[in-house]
Design an enzyme around this catalytic site. Structure first.
Site, PDB file in Angstrom:
ATOM      1  N   HIS A 108       0.948  -1.123   0.132  1.00 20.82           N
ATOM      2  CA  HIS A 108      -0.067   0.104   0.134  1.00 20.82           C
ATOM      3  C   HIS A 108       0.896   1.150  -0.102  1.00 20.82           C
ATOM      4  O   HIS A 108       1.984   1.293   0.741  1.00 20.82           O
ATOM      5  CB  HIS A 108      -0.936   0.041   1.328  1.00 20.82           C
ATOM      6  CG  HIS A 108      -1.481   1.325   1.366  1.00 20.82           C
ATOM      7  ND1 HIS A 108      -2.268   1.907   0.431  1.00 20.82           N
ATOM      8  CD2 HIS A 108      -1.883   2.261   2.739  1.00 20.82           C
ATOM      9  CE1 HIS A 108      -3.049   2.968   0.844  1.00 20.82           C
ATOM     10  NE2 HIS A 108      -2.578   3.153   2.112  1.00 20.82           N
ATOM     11  N   HIS A 110       0.615   5.695  -0.831  1.00 20.60           N
ATOM     12  CA  HIS A 110       0.004   7.112  -1.235  1.00 20.60           C
ATOM     13  C   HIS A 110       0.612   7.680  -2.401  1.00 20.60           C
ATOM     14  O   HIS A 110       0.537   8.837  -2.446  1.00 20.60           O
ATOM     15  CB  HIS A 110      -0.428   7.814   0.140  1.00 20.60           C
ATOM     16  CG  HIS A 110      -1.090   7.298   1.202  1.00 20.60           C
ATOM     17  ND1 HIS A 110      -0.862   7.815   2.535  1.00 20.60           N
ATOM     18  CD2 HIS A 110      -1.656   6.222   1.374  1.00 20.60           C
ATOM     19  CE1 HIS A 110      -1.518   7.082   3.078  1.00 20.60           C
ATOM     20  NE2 HIS A 110      -2.124   6.156   2.468  1.00 20.60           N
ATOM     21  N   ASP A 133       0.965  -4.152 -20.871  1.00 20.92           N
ATOM     22  CA  ASP A 133       1.766  -5.247 -20.397  1.00 20.92           C
ATOM     23  C   ASP A 133       1.473  -5.768 -19.156  1.00 20.92           C
ATOM     24  O   ASP A 133       1.318  -6.942 -18.672  1.00 20.92           O
ATOM     25  CB  ASP A 133       3.159  -4.678 -20.534  1.00 20.92           C
ATOM     26  CG  ASP A 133       3.592  -4.658 -21.911  1.00 20.92           C
ATOM     27  OD1 ASP A 133       4.742  -3.878 -22.308  1.00 20.92           O
ATOM     28  OD2 ASP A 133       3.022  -5.091 -23.095  1.00 20.92           O
ATOM     29  N   HIS A 173      -8.332   7.107  -1.276  1.00 17.42           N
ATOM     30  CA  HIS A 173      -7.156   6.816  -0.284  1.00 17.42           C
ATOM     31  C   HIS A 173      -5.915   6.656  -1.033  1.00 17.42           C
ATOM     32  O   HIS A 173      -4.925   7.334  -0.804  1.00 17.42           O
ATOM     33  CB  HIS A 173      -7.747   5.408   0.201  1.00 17.42           C
ATOM     34  CG  HIS A 173      -6.624   5.020   1.262  1.00 17.42           C
ATOM     35  ND1 HIS A 173      -7.178   3.957   2.114  1.00 17.42           N
ATOM     36  CD2 HIS A 173      -5.577   5.352   1.748  1.00 17.42           C
ATOM     37  CE1 HIS A 173      -6.133   3.465   3.072  1.00 17.42           C
ATOM     38  NE2 HIS A 173      -5.276   4.448   2.704  1.00 17.42           N
ATOM     39  N   TYR A 227       7.875 -12.045 -22.207  1.00 20.66           N
ATOM     40  CA  TYR A 227       9.045 -10.854 -21.722  1.00 20.66           C
ATOM     41  C   TYR A 227       9.834 -11.557 -20.573  1.00 20.66           C
ATOM     42  O   TYR A 227       9.393 -12.244 -19.588  1.00 20.66           O
ATOM     43  CB  TYR A 227       8.257  -9.823 -21.295  1.00 20.66           C
ATOM     44  CG  TYR A 227       9.134  -8.817 -20.639  1.00 20.66           C
ATOM     45  CD1 TYR A 227       9.122  -8.637 -19.458  1.00 20.66           C
ATOM     46  CD2 TYR A 227      10.097  -7.817 -21.510  1.00 20.66           C
ATOM     47  CE1 TYR A 227      10.004  -7.471 -18.877  1.00 20.66           C
ATOM     48  CE2 TYR A 227      10.897  -6.975 -21.046  1.00 20.66           C
ATOM     49  CZ  TYR A 227      10.815  -6.883 -19.654  1.00 20.66           C
ATOM     50  OH  TYR A 227      11.529  -5.719 -19.061  1.00 20.66           O
TER      51      TYR A 227
HETATM   52  O1  LIG Z   1      -3.004   4.690   4.855  1.00 18.91           O
HETATM   53  C1  LIG Z   1      -2.749   4.384   5.661  1.00 18.91           C
HETATM   54  C2  LIG Z   1      -3.670   3.504   6.412  1.00 18.91           C
HETATM   55  O2  LIG Z   1      -4.731   2.942   5.595  1.00 18.91           O
HETATM   56  C3  LIG Z   1      -1.537   4.707   6.467  1.00 18.91           C
HETATM   57  O3  LIG Z   1      -1.737   5.034   7.966  1.00 18.91           O
HETATM   58  C4  LIG Z   1      -0.577   4.066   6.170  1.00 18.91           C
HETATM   59  O4  LIG Z   1       0.001   4.504   4.854  1.00 18.91           O
HETATM   60  C5  LIG Z   1       0.753   3.650   7.130  1.00 18.91           C
HETATM   61  O5  LIG Z   1       0.229   3.270   7.901  1.00 18.91           O
HETATM   62  P1  LIG Z   1       1.241   2.215   8.872  1.00 18.91           P
HETATM   63  O6  LIG Z   1       2.517   2.923   9.453  1.00 18.91           O
HETATM   64  O7  LIG Z   1       1.509   1.095   8.052  1.00 18.91           O
HETATM   65  O8  LIG Z   1       0.519   1.793  10.114  1.00 18.91           O
END
Ligand SMILES: O=C(CO)[C@@H](O)[C@@H](O)COP(=O)(O)O
Length: 235
Positions: A108, A110, A133, A173, A227
């Protein structure tokens, strides 16, 4: 202290090192700031995964402070790092591992351009061959979901199950990515930000030209099956 077979213990130790190092890739690729973002990896042959501690700056992350969890997202007591709280996204990662058995890693971030598309609730259209791709088509939007229960994980699984894309833009998000390994999921996180930036800039300059579906299918098949090298982990 919970102990496992020698093979599982060796896999845990190797995964701790891999996941700790892969967090550095998020920094190297400018995908995160401060403590934002997280990487996890599934322990091969065990109902376990490793994830970073919550709110710890990247410079302090190490194999020893990665946190071992079961697939309910509960920390395994008495294991290295278990004295700290796991990532605030642990429940989401655990939900993905429980419901998508092929997934070996979850990421995850941002990252700026991908999160800008998420803020508009707009999927990224497949208008460059790099998307065909790597993602096999558009990069979808997942539902708006507030952290704290299974809703983010459910949104990831509901959106990506049966979908070629290994990235989903959770509305308002940011991107979550999955892969056959933690490294594969990190690659998807790097690539989703790259294509998000390119398509954003392209659309600012003029209208976009969609790639025909037949060409997308051919490009995706080539990239996934031809590839690179035969020993690539996605083969
Ligand atoms: O996006 C969120 C939670 O969804 C952030 O708090 C996340 O990027 C980082 O949180 P953590 O440090 O992994 O607890």
């Amino acid at each position: 202290m919970t102990t496992y077979s020698l093979d599982v213990e060796a896999s845990i130790a190797e995964l701790r090192a891999q996941v700790a190092e892969l967090h550095n890739e998020l920094v190297r690729n400018n995908l995160v700031v401060w403590t934002g973002g997280n990487v996890s990896g599934r322990v091969p042959g065990a109902d376990l995964f490793v994830i970073k501690p919550s709110g710890v700056v990247y410079d302090e992350l190490s194999p020893e402070n990665m946190i071992l969890c079961d697939l309910d997202g509960d920390v395994i007591p008495g294991t290295p790092g278990s004295e700290r709280s796991p990532s605030s996204d642990t429940a989401a990662h655990a939900y993905v591992y429980r419901n998508m058995p092929w997934v070996g890693g979850v990421v995850h971030t941002h990252s700026t351009y991908a999160t800008a598309w998420a803020a508009r609730g707009e999927e990224i259209p497949c208008v460059i061959t790099a998307m065909a791709d790597e993602f096999g088509g558009p990069i979808p939007i997942g539902p708006f979901a507030i952290i704290g229960d299974d809703s983010i994980g459910r949104g990831i699984v509901d959106t990506l199950s049966g979908h070629r894309s290994r990235a989903v833009l959770m509305q308002n998000h940011g991107p979550f990515t999955i892969g056959v390994s933690a490294r594969d999921a990190v690659k998807a996180a790097v690539m989703v930000e790259d294509v998000a930036r390119t398509v954003h800039l392209a659309r600012e300059a003029g209208s976009l030209i969609p790639i025909p579906q037949e060409a997308i299918d051919r490009l995706y098949d080539r990239y996934q099956n031809v590839y690179g090298q035969g020993e690539d982990e996605r083969r």
